[in-house]
Write a protein that holds these residues in place. Structure first.
Motif, PDB file in Angstrom:
ATOM      1  N   PHE A   1      25.630   9.823  -6.644  1.00 50.93           N
ATOM      2  CA  PHE A   1      26.347   8.752  -5.915  1.00 50.93           C
ATOM      3  C   PHE A   1      27.789   9.275  -5.267  1.00 50.93           C
ATOM      4  O   PHE A   1      28.172   8.952  -4.548  1.00 50.93           O
ATOM      5  CB  PHE A   1      26.670   7.533  -6.799  1.00 50.93           C
ATOM      6  CG  PHE A   1      27.556   7.716  -7.999  1.00 50.93           C
ATOM      7  CD1 PHE A   1      29.058   7.712  -7.778  1.00 50.93           C
ATOM      8  CD2 PHE A   1      27.101   8.289  -9.299  1.00 50.93           C
ATOM      9  CE1 PHE A   1      29.813   7.737  -8.965  1.00 50.93           C
ATOM     10  CE2 PHE A   1      27.951   8.570 -10.373  1.00 50.93           C
ATOM     11  CZ  PHE A   1      29.205   8.226 -10.220  1.00 50.93           C
ATOM     12  N   PRO A   2      28.326  10.194  -5.945  1.00 50.46           N
ATOM     13  CA  PRO A   2      29.743  10.666  -5.495  1.00 50.46           C
ATOM     14  C   PRO A   2      29.543  11.496  -3.826  1.00 50.46           C
ATOM     15  O   PRO A   2      30.561  11.711  -3.275  1.00 50.46           O
ATOM     16  CB  PRO A   2      30.246  11.587  -6.407  1.00 50.46           C
ATOM     17  CG  PRO A   2      29.698  11.381  -7.612  1.00 50.46           C
ATOM     18  CD  PRO A   2      28.374  10.930  -7.144  1.00 50.46           C
ATOM     19  N   GLY A   3      28.252  11.679  -3.596  1.00 52.70           N
ATOM     20  CA  GLY A   3      27.947  12.587  -2.278  1.00 52.70           C
ATOM     21  C   GLY A   3      27.810  14.043  -2.672  1.00 52.70           C
ATOM     22  O   GLY A   3      27.650  14.644  -1.608  1.00 52.70           O
ATOM     23  N   TYR A   4      27.738  14.470  -3.721  1.00 51.08           N
ATOM     24  CA  TYR A   4      27.280  15.877  -4.063  1.00 51.08           C
ATOM     25  C   TYR A   4      26.179  16.067  -4.788  1.00 51.08           C
ATOM     26  O   TYR A   4      25.861  15.064  -5.645  1.00 51.08           O
ATOM     27  CB  TYR A   4      28.534  16.566  -4.912  1.00 51.08           C
ATOM     28  CG  TYR A   4      30.047  16.263  -4.317  1.00 51.08           C
ATOM     29  CD1 TYR A   4      30.391  17.419  -3.219  1.00 51.08           C
ATOM     30  CD2 TYR A   4      30.653  15.201  -4.485  1.00 51.08           C
ATOM     31  CE1 TYR A   4      31.642  17.182  -2.744  1.00 51.08           C
ATOM     32  CE2 TYR A   4      32.028  15.065  -3.896  1.00 51.08           C
ATOM     33  CZ  TYR A   4      32.407  16.159  -3.111  1.00 51.08           C
ATOM     34  OH  TYR A   4      33.647  16.135  -2.631  1.00 51.08           O
ATOM     35  N   THR A   5      25.463  17.315  -4.599  1.00 53.66           N
ATOM     36  CA  THR A   5      24.226  17.220  -5.508  1.00 53.66           C
ATOM     37  C   THR A   5      24.647  17.766  -6.904  1.00 53.66           C
ATOM     38  O   THR A   5      25.382  18.496  -7.097  1.00 53.66           O
ATOM     39  CB  THR A   5      23.339  18.468  -4.696  1.00 53.66           C
ATOM     40  OG1 THR A   5      23.105  18.050  -3.359  1.00 53.66           O
ATOM     41  CG2 THR A   5      22.165  18.631  -5.391  1.00 53.66           C
TER      42      THR A   5
ATOM     43  N   MET B   1       5.499   2.243  -3.089  1.00 55.17           N
ATOM     44  CA  MET B   1       6.652   2.986  -4.172  1.00 55.17           C
ATOM     45  C   MET B   1       8.036   2.741  -3.336  1.00 55.17           C
ATOM     46  O   MET B   1       8.266   2.414  -2.201  1.00 55.17           O
ATOM     47  CB  MET B   1       6.597   4.678  -3.687  1.00 55.17           C
ATOM     48  CG  MET B   1       7.394   5.279  -4.317  1.00 55.17           C
ATOM     49  SD  MET B   1       7.263   5.600  -6.095  1.00 55.17           S
ATOM     50  CE  MET B   1       8.575   6.521  -6.560  1.00 55.17           C
ATOM     51  N   GLN B   2       8.769   2.685  -4.254  1.00 56.91           N
ATOM     52  CA  GLN B   2      10.088   2.186  -3.830  1.00 56.91           C
ATOM     53  C   GLN B   2      11.203   3.324  -4.345  1.00 56.91           C
ATOM     54  O   GLN B   2      11.205   3.890  -5.274  1.00 56.91           O
ATOM     55  CB  GLN B   2      10.793   0.769  -4.304  1.00 56.91           C
ATOM     56  CG  GLN B   2      12.194   0.387  -3.859  1.00 56.91           C
ATOM     57  CD  GLN B   2      12.513  -1.013  -4.445  1.00 56.91           C
ATOM     58  OE1 GLN B   2      11.779  -1.569  -5.110  1.00 56.91           O
ATOM     59  NE2 GLN B   2      13.614  -1.483  -4.096  1.00 56.91           N
ATOM     60  N   SER B   3      12.154   3.712  -3.317  1.00 59.11           N
ATOM     61  CA  SER B   3      12.999   4.705  -3.355  1.00 59.11           C
ATOM     62  C   SER B   3      14.167   4.482  -3.076  1.00 59.11           C
ATOM     63  O   SER B   3      14.513   3.470  -2.062  1.00 59.11           O
ATOM     64  CB  SER B   3      12.390   6.046  -2.941  1.00 59.11           C
ATOM     65  OG  SER B   3      13.268   7.392  -3.282  1.00 59.11           O
ATOM     66  N   CYS B   4      15.305   5.266  -3.294  1.00 56.09           N
ATOM     67  CA  CYS B   4      16.713   5.105  -2.544  1.00 56.09           C
ATOM     68  C   CYS B   4      17.412   6.685  -2.520  1.00 56.09           C
ATOM     69  O   CYS B   4      16.682   7.517  -3.080  1.00 56.09           O
ATOM     70  CB  CYS B   4      17.494   4.223  -3.481  1.00 56.09           C
ATOM     71  SG  CYS B   4      18.275   4.975  -5.074  1.00 56.09           S
ATOM     72  N   ILE B   5      18.307   6.722  -1.758  1.00 62.31           N
ATOM     73  CA  ILE B   5      18.983   8.171  -1.428  1.00 62.31           C
ATOM     74  C   ILE B   5      20.111   7.934  -2.510  1.00 62.31           C
ATOM     75  O   ILE B   5      20.996   6.984  -2.448  1.00 62.31           O
ATOM     76  CB  ILE B   5      19.541   8.221  -0.176  1.00 62.31           C
ATOM     77  CG1 ILE B   5      18.185   8.304   0.903  1.00 62.31           C
ATOM     78  CG2 ILE B   5      20.607   9.258   0.139  1.00 62.31           C
ATOM     79  CD1 ILE B   5      18.532   8.706   2.184  1.00 62.31           C
ATOM     80  N   GLY B   6      20.354   8.846  -3.198  1.00 62.09           N
ATOM     81  CA  GLY B   6      21.391   8.963  -4.376  1.00 62.09           C
ATOM     82  C   GLY B   6      22.594   8.415  -3.942  1.00 62.09           C
ATOM     83  O   GLY B   6      23.292   7.619  -4.501  1.00 62.09           O
ATOM     84  N   PRO B   7      23.356   9.055  -2.876  1.00 62.89           N
ATOM     85  CA  PRO B   7      24.658   8.574  -2.672  1.00 62.89           C
ATOM     86  C   PRO B   7      24.633   7.540  -1.426  1.00 62.89           C
ATOM     87  O   PRO B   7      25.547   7.115  -0.854  1.00 62.89           O
ATOM     88  CB  PRO B   7      25.202   9.860  -1.900  1.00 62.89           C
ATOM     89  CG  PRO B   7      24.168  10.976  -1.825  1.00 62.89           C
ATOM     90  CD  PRO B   7      22.906  10.278  -2.085  1.00 62.89           C
ATOM     91  N   SER B   8      23.744   6.687  -1.262  1.00 64.78           N
ATOM     92  CA  SER B   8      23.648   5.610  -0.384  1.00 64.78           C
ATOM     93  C   SER B   8      24.433   4.482  -0.619  1.00 64.78           C
ATOM     94  O   SER B   8      24.699   4.100  -1.732  1.00 64.78           O
ATOM     95  CB  SER B   8      22.160   5.534  -0.089  1.00 64.78           C
ATOM     96  OG  SER B   8      21.539   4.708  -0.843  1.00 64.78           O
ATOM     97  N   GLU B   9      24.325   3.357   0.331  1.00 60.53           N
ATOM     98  CA  GLU B   9      24.798   2.089   0.118  1.00 60.53           C
ATOM     99  C   GLU B   9      24.107   1.493  -0.859  1.00 60.53           C
ATOM    100  O   GLU B   9      24.497   0.482  -1.537  1.00 60.53           O
ATOM    101  CB  GLU B   9      25.046   1.326   1.441  1.00 60.53           C
ATOM    102  CG  GLU B   9      25.663  -0.185   1.520  1.00 60.53           C
ATOM    103  CD  GLU B   9      27.154   0.041   1.053  1.00 60.53           C
ATOM    104  OE1 GLU B   9      27.435  -0.888   1.122  1.00 60.53           O
ATOM    105  OE2 GLU B   9      27.714   0.962   1.187  1.00 60.53           O
ATOM    106  N   GLU B  10      22.859   1.976  -0.951  1.00 62.70           N
ATOM    107  CA  GLU B  10      21.972   1.102  -1.937  1.00 62.70           C
ATOM    108  C   GLU B  10      22.295   1.502  -3.312  1.00 62.70           C
ATOM    109  O   GLU B  10      22.477   0.383  -4.321  1.00 62.70           O
ATOM    110  CB  GLU B  10      20.464   1.646  -1.943  1.00 62.70           C
ATOM    111  CG  GLU B  10      19.466   0.770  -2.841  1.00 62.70           C
ATOM    112  CD  GLU B  10      18.146   0.881  -2.039  1.00 62.70           C
ATOM    113  OE1 GLU B  10      17.392   0.002  -2.240  1.00 62.70           O
ATOM    114  OE2 GLU B  10      17.757   1.754  -1.092  1.00 62.70           O
TER     115      GLU B  10
END
Length: 492
Positions: free
Chosen positions: A292-296, A318-327
């Protein structure tokens, strides 16, 4: 607002979004789940702390997943505060208060007969020939450097082996082999970590179910943390309150545990005692996935789930999200707002106007508190409110305090308040040496000699409120209140 369709699972949520222009799109173009899917959605609507260019946009369904038949992937369902409000039937600007009321009025889940459980329409047992998680579950990777395919929205459900208390949380889950998943635990931050430690001390595996593709109310409720939801509190009670109806569970087929009855996918398994695996054992990149902070995140040695079965609905999504996203900001930030709202309002009722976790902090690091001073004795209480916020949510790093005339949902307005109502030598309060979050890369001894351990930070309060005795000198220019209906064509 009032919706016409009742949302109780992923499919009904998507059906609702289909009725609202600009909230859902889908594509039949073949997409590779390895990095390409997330790469596409980065441009469509991920937002958050994702590297620019990105933006807030609609949720998206990919109908043609390379390497998988009859499987779809939905992403970005909660990557918009407006969309969260729509899905929870609440004002987007009052979501923190809405969730706080749900915490106060919990409705426990119920267990239904497995014959009525949609999540078990199709069953795959791990001891059957050809069983392979990597071919059954179309989990994407966020980037080409990820340690493997990650289940980013798996609702992990387990129970305390001593007293039977159950809870649900979201964890970093990496598919490692045909029947193994690694599971990352943030130290001291999740109830399931306590359950695992107790089972491990007994030398026993911990039964665990992973439900994927569920009612968004469950996904948001699962992100509450202590002290708002102490050990023994099942966050599914909050999801029930949000829907005014209990969440339906059903018995798993191969383990002594429950799962979400109308989930798209359920993975049944056991957390093995005293067994760990390096997350990147299949890639050797040294990296896990974007956090979530934007780093890997760095790949870690983490516990292992031995999978017993996979069940799913016919034609699962399947439901997914991008780690640092607004989600992520929605799922982590709105419960954070609710927790802080509850703590401050209980201590000093009537003064707190609103709380907002902005995208820059992605739900955990930054909070904006809108505070109203009505009498001279309220002066100084705004800073007390900030201290209470740190108590309500330990991972919080920065608090901005603003007056009631500032729009906390507009960072330009917040920065305006900081520019015209803040003096660094007077209004910045620093609290060094406090435990925060280990994924903040600046919270390490290497970054600053003042930091004694990874995850310790200097918390800060930025008091951008006007002193009560000077409020008359800080009145914003007043503009005419117009008839918005008359000029709707131009101001929409």
């Amino acid at each position: 607002m009032s919706r016409k369709k009742q949302v109780n699972d992923l499919r009904s949520a998507l059906e609702l979004l289909e009725t609202v222009p600009g909230q859902l799109i889908e594509t039949d173009i073949e997409v590779d789940p390895h990095a390409e899917l997330s790469g596409v959605y980065r441009h469509v609507g991920s937002g958050g702390t994702v590297m620019r260019p990105t933006k807030e946009g609609p949720a998206m369904i990919f109908n043609n997943i390379k390497g998988f038949d009859n499987a779809r992937v939905a992403i970005g369902l909660l990557a918009s505060r407006k969309r969260v409000g729509l899905l929870l039937d609440a004002d987007p600007k009052k979501l923190g208060y809405h969730l706080m009321m749900a915490v106060k009025n919990p409705i426990p889940p119920i267990v239904i007969d497995k014959n009525d459980a949609k999540c078990q329409e199709v069953i795959h047992y791990a001891d059957e020939p050809g069983f392979d998680l990597r071919k059954l579950v179309p989990a994407p990777t966020n980037t080409e450097e990820d340690a493997g395919p990650y289940i980013t929205l798996g609702m992990c459900y387990a129970s305390d082996p001593e007293n039977g208390d159950s809870d649900i949380t979201i964890h970093r889950l990496c598919i490692q082999s045909k029947d193994e998943i690694s599971m990352f635990f943030t130290p001291g931050a999740r109830h399931l970590g306590v359950f695992r430690e107790k089972a491990e001390a007994m030398g026993k595996p911990l039964p665990i179910s992973i439900s994927i593709g569920v009612d968004p109310a469950i996904e948001i409720a699962s992100c509450f943390e202590p002290p708002t939801t102490p050990l023994g509190f099942n966050e599914l009670d909050i999801a029930g309150a949000l829907r005014n109806s209990p969440v339906e569970l059903t018995k798993c087929l191969t383990i002594n545990e429950n799962c979400i009855a109308n989930a798209e996918y359920v993975i049944e398994g056991e957390l093995l005692p005293n067994v760990t695996v390096r997350e990147d054992q299949n890639t050797n990149t040294g990296k896990a996935m974007p956090e979530f902070p934007g780093y890997t995140g760095e790949a870690k040695d983490v516990p292992v789930i031995k999978v017993k079965a996979v069940t799913h609905r016919v034609n699962p999504i399947m439901q997914s999200c991008i780690g640092p996203s607004e989600e992520h900001r929605s799922m982590a930030g709105i419960p954070t707002e609710a927790s802080i709202f509850q703590m401050i309002d209980r201590a000093m009722p009537g003064r707190l106007q609103n709380v907002y976790a902005p995208p820059c902090g992605n739900g955990k690091y930054v909070i904006i508190i809108q505070f109203k001073k009505s009498v001279q004795s309220d002066e100084g209480r705004q800073r007390q409110a900030a201290l209470l916020a740190f108590s309500a949510f330990s991972e919080l790093k920065h608090v901005f305090l603003v007056d009631e005339d500032v729009d906390i949902f507009d960072m330009n307005d917040v920065m305006w308040a900081m520019t015209t109502r803040f003096q660094g030598n007077e209004d910045a309060i620093f609290i060094p040496g406090v435990r925060c979050h280990p994924l903040d890369p600046s919270s390490t001894p290497e970054f600053s000699s003042s930091i004694r351990d990874v995850g310790i930070a200097c918390k800060a309060i930025f008091d951008c409120t006007v002193p009560f005795d000077q409020k008359q000198h800080f009145t914003r220019a007043k503009f005419m209140d117009i008839d918005e209906n008359k000029w709707a064509e131009y101001i929409k």
